[in-house]
Design a protein around this motif. Structure first.
Motif, PDB file in Angstrom:
ATOM      1  N   ALA A   1       3.118   6.056  -7.397  1.00 49.91           N
ATOM      2  CA  ALA A   1       2.018   6.270  -8.341  1.00 49.91           C
ATOM      3  C   ALA A   1       2.450   7.110  -9.544  1.00 49.91           C
ATOM      4  N   ARG A   2       3.385   8.028  -9.326  1.00 45.58           N
ATOM      5  CA  ARG A   2       3.833   8.900 -10.414  1.00 45.58           C
ATOM      6  C   ARG A   2       5.234   8.530 -10.906  1.00 45.58           C
TER       7      ARG A   2
ATOM      8  N   ALA B   1       0.830  -1.207   0.000  1.00 46.03           N
ATOM      9  CA  ALA B   1       0.000   0.000   0.000  1.00 46.03           C
ATOM     10  C   ALA B   1       0.863   1.255   0.000  1.00 46.03           C
ATOM     11  N   HIS B   2       1.890   1.267   0.849  1.00 45.66           N
ATOM     12  CA  HIS B   2       2.790   2.426   0.904  1.00 45.66           C
ATOM     13  C   HIS B   2       3.557   2.571  -0.399  1.00 45.66           C
TER      14      HIS B   2
ATOM     15  N   ARG C   1       2.857   1.524  -3.446  1.00 45.61           N
ATOM     16  CA  ARG C   1       2.041   1.939  -4.594  1.00 45.61           C
ATOM     17  C   ARG C   1       1.627   3.397  -4.493  1.00 45.61           C
ATOM     18  N   ALA C   2       1.388   3.872  -3.282  1.00 51.23           N
ATOM     19  CA  ALA C   2       1.057   5.289  -3.110  1.00 51.23           C
ATOM     20  C   ALA C   2       2.253   6.172  -3.447  1.00 51.23           C
ATOM     21  N   LEU C   3       3.433   5.749  -2.986  1.00 50.29           N
ATOM     22  CA  LEU C   3       4.647   6.525  -3.222  1.00 50.29           C
ATOM     23  C   LEU C   3       5.036   6.521  -4.693  1.00 50.29           C
TER      24      LEU C   3
END
Length: 273
Positions: A123-124, A116-117, A119-121
């Protein structure tokens, strides 16, 4: 990680996670009370053995950075980090980019919080992906369609297994995992590996560590000797000083240097096909 934060689906915060314990050793903030309690038990055990668990964790992280830099400087642009753990400073993709243009990284973990961490980090970050996978099945990782889309495994790549294989307690299984990875290598591929080292730990001390990790998401822990850890690099050319304490590993370190192989700790090495 604040206790008021929403816990990701599939995560039981009462069960310590090895990834979150490692984050605690490194001074991070992504951990629950159970992780901190378990980590403090290991810190106290290390203190009794004359070691500083936090210092060893930092040395292991620094080893990862030096290894990635060495491989990137040789021109390798592809990295698969198995058991990547929670994002922190100087992640693999950040180090690689500083030394070779066009680096691409696949982070692999089986911890939902880590994914989760990550993929959030990321994402770009078009050149970096996070994949749910288990080091016990390396062929499934290497054959995953996401890896096939992101990397070209017909070209040299590096597999990183940093402070993760010791969570596979069975010796034969651990050896089979690394053998399966090496079997897929072509010339120019690299294996970066670090592993808990038994040193002069007593049976009681070793068992105490196992008991702490038996209650974690990993379910076990193995401290192995120099011969076993070196065996994971069979048929590979060892770079730098070979398999040594992670604080001492550097590509230009002497192969015949004097290294502390008495005290327990973490040994690391880099092998090239």
């Amino acid at each position: 990680m604040a206790e008021t934060d929403r816990v990701p689906a599939g995560v039981d915060p009462s069960v310590p996670s090895v990834a979150r314990m490692y984050d605690y050793y490194l001074g991070g903030r992504d951990h629950f009370p159970a992780d901190r309690v378990a980590a403090e038990k290991m810190i106290e055990l290390g203190r009794r053995m004359g070691n500083d668990a936090r210092q060893i964790a930092r040395a292991n992280r620094a080893f990862l950075g030096r290894a990635v830099r060495t491989i990137a400087e040789s021109g390798v642009r592809q990295f698969i980090d198995i058991g990547a753990g929670l994002p922190t400073q100087d992640n693999v993709h950040q180090v690689a980019r500083r030394h070779v243009h066009g680096s691409r990284v696949v982070y692999v973990d089986n911890d939902p919080v880590v994914l989760a961490h990550a993929r959030a980090l990321l994402a770009r970050e078009p050149d970096v992906v996070a994949l749910a996978g288990d080091l016990r099945d390396p062929d499934a990782i290497l054959d995953d369609p996401l890896v096939a889309r992101h990397l070209d495994l017909s070209e040299p790549y590096a597999v990183l297994m940093v402070a993760v294989l010791h969570f596979v307690p069975d010796d034969a299984e651990a050896a089979a995992i690394t053998a399966a990875i090496r079997a897929r290598f072509r010339p120019g591929c690299h294996l970066v590996l670090s592993h808990l080292y038994a040193g002069d730990a007593t049976d009681d001390e070793t068992e105490a560590g196992r008991q702490v990790y038996a209650s974690t998401t990993a379910g076990g822990l193995a401290r192995r000797g120099l011969g076993q850890i070196s065996g994971y690099f069979t048929d590979l050319e060892l770079l730098g000083p070979g398999v040594v304490p992670v604080a001492d590993w550097a590509a230009d370190a002497p192969k015949d240097g004097t290294y502390d192989l008495v005290r327990p700790g973490i040994l690391g090495g880099v092998g090239r096909a």
